[in-house]
Design an enzyme around this catalytic site. Structure first.
Site, short mmCIF file in Angstrom:
data_model
loop_
_atom_site.label_atom_id
_atom_site.label_comp_id
_atom_site.label_asym_id
_atom_site.label_seq_id
_atom_site.Cartn_x
_atom_site.Cartn_y
_atom_site.Cartn_z
N ASP A 1 43.32 35.43 41.26
CA ASP A 1 44.53 34.66 41.80
C ASP A 1 45.92 35.29 41.04
O ASP A 1 45.86 35.88 39.97
CB ASP A 1 44.68 33.29 41.50
CG ASP A 1 43.61 32.48 42.18
OD1 ASP A 1 42.70 33.02 42.78
OD2 ASP A 1 43.90 31.12 42.21
N HIS B 1 42.09 35.18 37.09
CA HIS B 1 43.50 35.53 37.29
C HIS B 1 43.70 37.08 36.79
O HIS B 1 43.76 37.33 35.61
CB HIS B 1 44.54 34.56 36.60
CG HIS B 1 44.56 33.06 37.28
ND1 HIS B 1 43.35 32.13 36.69
CD2 HIS B 1 45.27 32.29 37.92
CE1 HIS B 1 43.47 31.06 37.15
NE2 HIS B 1 44.45 31.01 38.04
#
Ligand code: NI
Length: 276
Positions: A93, A239
């Site tokens: 992400d 992430h």
């Protein structure tokens, strides 16, 4: 021999281009309509035939996963796939990031792993060339909003705008349309999920494994948390915004591969799931 292989791969990537521009036109037509009545399977011309160059393939390698990636159905929220096969989906992400994402792409390419990137639209407009690389190397792109705000505090039209702007940015950058979305902070009400699903055809993708990597606990902790929690059908949250997370990935990927897991994208996972 190696040189010849590389040329074939390159020409394979070029062949995909007309399909991309065709899709771009279709998406542009679809964008003109205010609402899509029912979600339909969306064919995305990502380069699923991409394979890493043979000379980079030393060490553990994910097998070629020639699985369907077209899914249909009415299930709006998914946090994992079926537990019947040893498949896992890595999701990254908040990118693309100018340094971390290319470093991660090198790690994925070396192992023939395809991942799913939930990109922020603003970053897509900043680094479109990285989005193009993500798609050309066979990965999937998902919608993670344009400004990464908490969507539960926004009105319906603002949520639509976040989705639309990001989708448009991805189409502009790479000629593909995302098929799923993930809300920032995992925050999206049921009514909002339904609205996004009916307007854009995006299922809301959550996760089943969360190493809390955004708290930066250190690469080895991130790796250990993922290896401990991963199981069949896991959707793993990470992430690529954070450098220590990317540093944790070689050990994570090799650990999962050595345990017999095979990596697939989120859409492939949903296609495996069928209609739940
Ligand atoms: Ni995020």
């Amino acid at each position: 021999m190696k040189r010849r292989k590389f040329i074939i791969l390159t020409s394979g990537a070029l062949i995909a281009l007309p399909a991309c521009s065709n899709r771009k036109e279709k998406v542009a037509q679809a964008a003109a309509k205010p609402r899509v009545a029912a979600p339909r399977p969306v064919k995305v011309p990502a380069n699923t035939l991409y394979r890493p160059p043979a000379y980079a393939n030393q060490g553990l390698r994910n097998p070629n996963m020639n699985l369907p990636s077209t899914f249909s159905g009415r299930t709006v929220t998914h946090s994992r796939g079926p537990s019947t096969q040893p498949y896992v989906a890595m999701t990254f992400d908040d990118g693309p990031h100018p340094q971390n994402t290319p470093r991660l792409l090198d790690m994925l390419r070396k192992r023939n792993i395809k991942a799913t990137f939930y990109v922020i639209g603003g970053n897509v407009d900043r680094y479109p060339q990285i989005v193009r690389r993500i798609v050309s190397e066979g990965h999937e792109i998902g919608n993670h909003t344009y400004t990464h705000r908490k969507l539960t505090s926004l009105g319906a039209s603002e949520v639509s705008k976040e989705m639309r702007r990001t989708q448009d940015a991805i189409v502009r950058a790479a000629g593909v349309r995302p098929r799923t979305m993930r809300p920032p902070y995992g925050a999206l009400r049921t009514d909002q999920r339904n609205a996004v699903f009916s307007q854009f055809g995006y299922p809301t993708i959550m996760w089943s494994v969360d190493p809390q990597d955004w708290k930066r606990p250190g690469p080895s902790v991130v790796t250990n948390r993922i290896l401990k929690a991963a199981n069949n059908g896991a959707i793993i949250l990470a992430h690529d915004l954070h450098a220590p997370t990317v540093t944790a990935m070689p050990g994570t990927f090799d650990g999962l591969l050595s345990r017999g897991f095979k990596f697939i994208t989120v859409s492939q996972m949903l296609a495996q799931k069928g209609q739940a």
